[in-house]
Scaffold this motif. Sequence first.
Motif, mmCIF file in Angstrom:
data_model
loop_
_atom_site.group_PDB
_atom_site.id
_atom_site.type_symbol
_atom_site.label_atom_id
_atom_site.label_comp_id
_atom_site.label_asym_id
_atom_site.label_seq_id
_atom_site.Cartn_x
_atom_site.Cartn_y
_atom_site.Cartn_z
ATOM 1 N N ASP A 122 -0.616 4.330 -0.590
ATOM 2 C CA ASP A 122 -1.539 5.431 -0.317
ATOM 3 C C ASP A 122 -1.262 5.987 1.075
ATOM 4 O OD1 ASP A 122 -3.664 7.102 0.237
ATOM 5 O OD2 ASP A 122 -5.214 5.594 -0.116
ATOM 6 N N ARG A 123 -0.780 7.225 1.161
ATOM 7 C CA ARG A 123 -0.392 7.831 2.434
ATOM 8 C C ARG A 123 -1.544 7.953 3.427
ATOM 9 N NH1 ARG A 123 4.634 9.816 2.654
ATOM 10 N NH2 ARG A 123 5.752 10.077 0.708
ATOM 11 N N SER A 124 -2.777 7.904 2.973
ATOM 12 C CA SER A 124 -3.918 8.025 3.887
ATOM 13 C C SER A 124 -4.298 6.682 4.527
ATOM 14 C CB SER A 124 -5.125 8.615 3.161
ATOM 15 O OG SER A 124 -5.578 7.722 2.160
ATOM 16 N N SER A 125 -3.705 5.599 4.058
ATOM 17 C CA SER A 125 -4.018 4.276 4.592
ATOM 18 C C SER A 125 -3.204 3.983 5.844
ATOM 19 C CB SER A 125 -3.712 3.200 3.545
ATOM 20 O OG SER A 125 -3.813 1.913 4.105
ATOM 21 N N LYS A 126 -3.826 3.284 6.792
ATOM 22 C CA LYS A 126 -3.081 2.874 7.986
ATOM 23 C C LYS A 126 -2.006 1.852 7.627
ATOM 24 C CE LYS A 126 -4.961 -0.844 10.761
ATOM 25 N NZ LYS A 126 -5.747 -1.215 11.901
ATOM 26 N N THR B 253 0.846 -1.191 0.000
ATOM 27 C CA THR B 253 0.000 0.000 0.000
ATOM 28 C C THR B 253 0.883 1.243 0.000
ATOM 29 O OG1 THR B 253 -1.715 -1.168 1.209
ATOM 30 C CG2 THR B 253 -1.817 1.231 1.244
ATOM 31 N N PHE C 212 -0.034 2.125 4.977
ATOM 32 C CA PHE C 212 0.926 2.774 4.090
ATOM 33 C C PHE C 212 2.350 2.329 4.409
ATOM 34 C CE2 PHE C 212 4.050 6.252 3.747
ATOM 35 C CZ PHE C 212 4.107 6.356 2.364
#
Length: 141
Positions: A10-14, A8, A16
């Motif tokens: 995506d910087r907004s994902s836990k 992952t 990441f």
Amino acid sequence: MWRQMRVTRDRSSKWFVSSDEYPYEHFASYCSGSAYFITQDLIRPLFETTRSIPFFWIDDYYITGLLPRAIRPTIHVNYLYINSLFVVNVDLVEQRFLSPFGLASLAFAHMPLSVNRLLHVWQHLMINSQSAQKYLNRTYI
């Protein structure tokens, strides 16, 4: 068991993971879950490997992916694919772990949403771990 799980970014994902932390686009095979079983013969080699493999914060991947991959040149590690990603046949897990031959061949498994059955299997493993050694027929120092 996850195979070729995409990392992952995506910087907004836990979940990441930066390219600095892990430079590859996919994780190698590993088991995911709140619980998994590791046969007794793998404990010491996995522990010893923690001295040379830096900790990775996604512990499922570290314990069931990175560490086993590091010991593979000298120790064979099996993964048991039980069912689909989220639906697990708990009867199959019990059958594999409650069989003395299952103890010898199984390395990791995942039994979600089955706390009582998981406890039963764990107790069986603790009681029978000595007898499982005769099936493993090897010692790691």
